[in-house]
Write a protein that holds these residues in place. Sequence first.
Motif, PDB file in Angstrom:
ATOM      1  N   SER A 112       4.802  -1.100  -3.473  1.00  0.00           N
ATOM      2  CA  SER A 112       3.820  -1.544  -3.369  1.00  0.00           C
ATOM      3  C   SER A 112       3.914  -2.529  -2.915  1.00  0.00           C
ATOM      4  O   SER A 112       4.425  -4.056  -2.788  1.00  0.00           O
ATOM      5  N   ASP A 143      -1.810   2.550  -9.772  1.00  0.00           N
ATOM      6  CA  ASP A 143      -2.043   1.575  -8.146  1.00  0.00           C
ATOM      7  C   ASP A 143      -3.789   1.657  -9.007  1.00  0.00           C
ATOM      8  O   ASP A 143      -4.096   0.665  -8.305  1.00  0.00           O
ATOM      9  N   ALA A 150      -4.212  -2.147 -10.197  1.00  0.00           N
ATOM     10  CA  ALA A 150      -4.046  -3.196  -9.508  1.00  0.00           C
ATOM     11  C   ALA A 150      -5.325  -3.180  -8.244  1.00  0.00           C
ATOM     12  O   ALA A 150      -5.090  -4.342  -8.073  1.00  0.00           O
ATOM     13  N   SER A 151      -4.958  -1.999  -7.848  1.00  0.00           N
ATOM     14  CA  SER A 151      -6.577  -2.004  -6.793  1.00  0.00           C
ATOM     15  C   SER A 151      -7.453  -2.925  -7.917  1.00  0.00           C
ATOM     16  O   SER A 151      -8.467  -3.502  -7.408  1.00  0.00           O
ATOM     17  N   SER A 175      -8.810  -9.909   0.647  1.00  0.00           N
ATOM     18  CA  SER A 175      -7.577  -9.580  -0.497  1.00  0.00           C
ATOM     19  C   SER A 175      -7.768  -7.639  -0.388  1.00  0.00           C
ATOM     20  O   SER A 175      -8.342  -6.773  -0.016  1.00  0.00           O
ATOM     21  N   TYR A 176      -6.199  -6.940  -0.027  1.00  0.00           N
ATOM     22  CA  TYR A 176      -6.149  -5.974  -0.567  1.00  0.00           C
ATOM     23  C   TYR A 176      -4.800  -5.139  -1.553  1.00  0.00           C
ATOM     24  O   TYR A 176      -4.138  -6.259  -0.931  1.00  0.00           O
ATOM     25  N   TYR A 177      -4.780  -4.550  -1.742  1.00  0.00           N
ATOM     26  CA  TYR A 177      -4.039  -3.521  -2.765  1.00  0.00           C
ATOM     27  C   TYR A 177      -3.031  -2.268  -1.447  1.00  0.00           C
ATOM     28  O   TYR A 177      -3.983  -1.620  -1.064  1.00  0.00           O
ATOM     29  N   VAL A 214       0.513  -5.954  -1.826  1.00  0.00           N
ATOM     30  CA  VAL A 214      -1.040  -6.511  -2.130  1.00  0.00           C
ATOM     31  C   VAL A 214      -1.012  -7.852  -0.791  1.00  0.00           C
ATOM     32  O   VAL A 214       0.019  -8.751  -0.861  1.00  0.00           O
ATOM     33  N   ILE A 226      -7.063  -6.605  -7.365  1.00  0.00           N
ATOM     34  CA  ILE A 226      -7.422  -7.261  -6.631  1.00  0.00           C
ATOM     35  C   ILE A 226      -9.273  -7.360  -6.297  1.00  0.00           C
ATOM     36  O   ILE A 226      -9.786  -7.881  -6.080  1.00  0.00           O
TER      37      ILE A 226
END
Length: 376
Positions: free
Chosen positions: A327, A63, A66-67, A78-80, A329, A70
């Motif tokens: 999850s 997590d 990935a965050s 853009s967001y995770y 994106v 982005i």
Amino acid sequence: MKNEKWSKILSYALVALLSVLLTVAVMLGIFLANRQNRSKLTVLEELIEQCFIGEVDKTAMEDAAASAMIGALGDRWSYYIPADQYAAYMEQMNNTYVGIGVTITAEEDGSIRIVEVTAGGPAEEAGVHVDDRIIGVDGQSILGMSLNDSQVLIKGEENTTVDITVLRGEEELTMTVTRRTIRTVVAKGELLEGNIGLVTIANFNSNCAVETIAAIEALREQGAEKLIFDVRDNPGGYAEELVKILDYLLPEGKLFTTVDYTGKENTDMSDAACLEMPMAVLVNGNSYSAAEFFAAAMAEYDAAVIVGEKTSGKGYFQSTFLLPDGSAVGLSIGKYYTPNGNSLEMIGITPDVEIALGDGEEDVQLQAAMDALTEE
């Protein structure tokens, strides 16, 4: 004898040490050999899993990675979405949620006060009233809990029940409520003085167009001769919902243009039918995306006066991609433009009548919009 004994011990220790070093060397050799033509993140994750001496929370690690990926794009849009938040995200986008149908706020004594009861919802059917103060859920006291922890107890699976204990004045009551899917009201209409109709639009997600047009028509039946659209604090939503409303309001012409990452361009058009009456749009710094483009289109067609504060300036649109672990994106994949071909990215909408809300209880922005329509 002692020298011979220590010699044997040292020999065994040396053999053990060499064995360990050989094992580590083999492991690192295999690891290094396997890293060819593989991504840095994959190699790093395997290295951590194989060699890190502490415990590894793989979900938390992925997590965070990935965050960070982005975030490194430098794109504020853009967001995770972690897997455990995806369901709530979809509820928001669909303007629905599973619950009992109340809006709540925390009180200083640790209770939760009910500020709104959804009409026709399960809480209303069970006899819950506005200003009831929840003090217990399923026999467990919630006094002293955070609002979020209390909400977790109240929420649950659809068609399950929850016992809510409330204080109504000095009387303590316990009611059994069945959790159901609740549809969030997106657009509300209110007839103001001077036959001015106020349409408040919370977002442009699912059902926005249907509810907004229904609110407009209901206000016209009540005698509304002018309209104010309030999209302050509106985060935007789906382009198709925006286009349906603009098509209802505006005459024939361009409404909204998108250009995606492949260069594909699409322009939505309005037909000749339109709503011919004086209109105004209320905006502020928290009017984003579709809310801004709604105001922009109304302004560029000279269909409405824009009142309030400068908007946020969002000119990219996102698509949501579901990832293997559940999850997702929301990734910016294109740009959108106003009817006149203008981008709002980092620019936003500057109102015709600029006015700050202020600290008083009076809604001076709404009053300014009413005054603008009255002057017309």
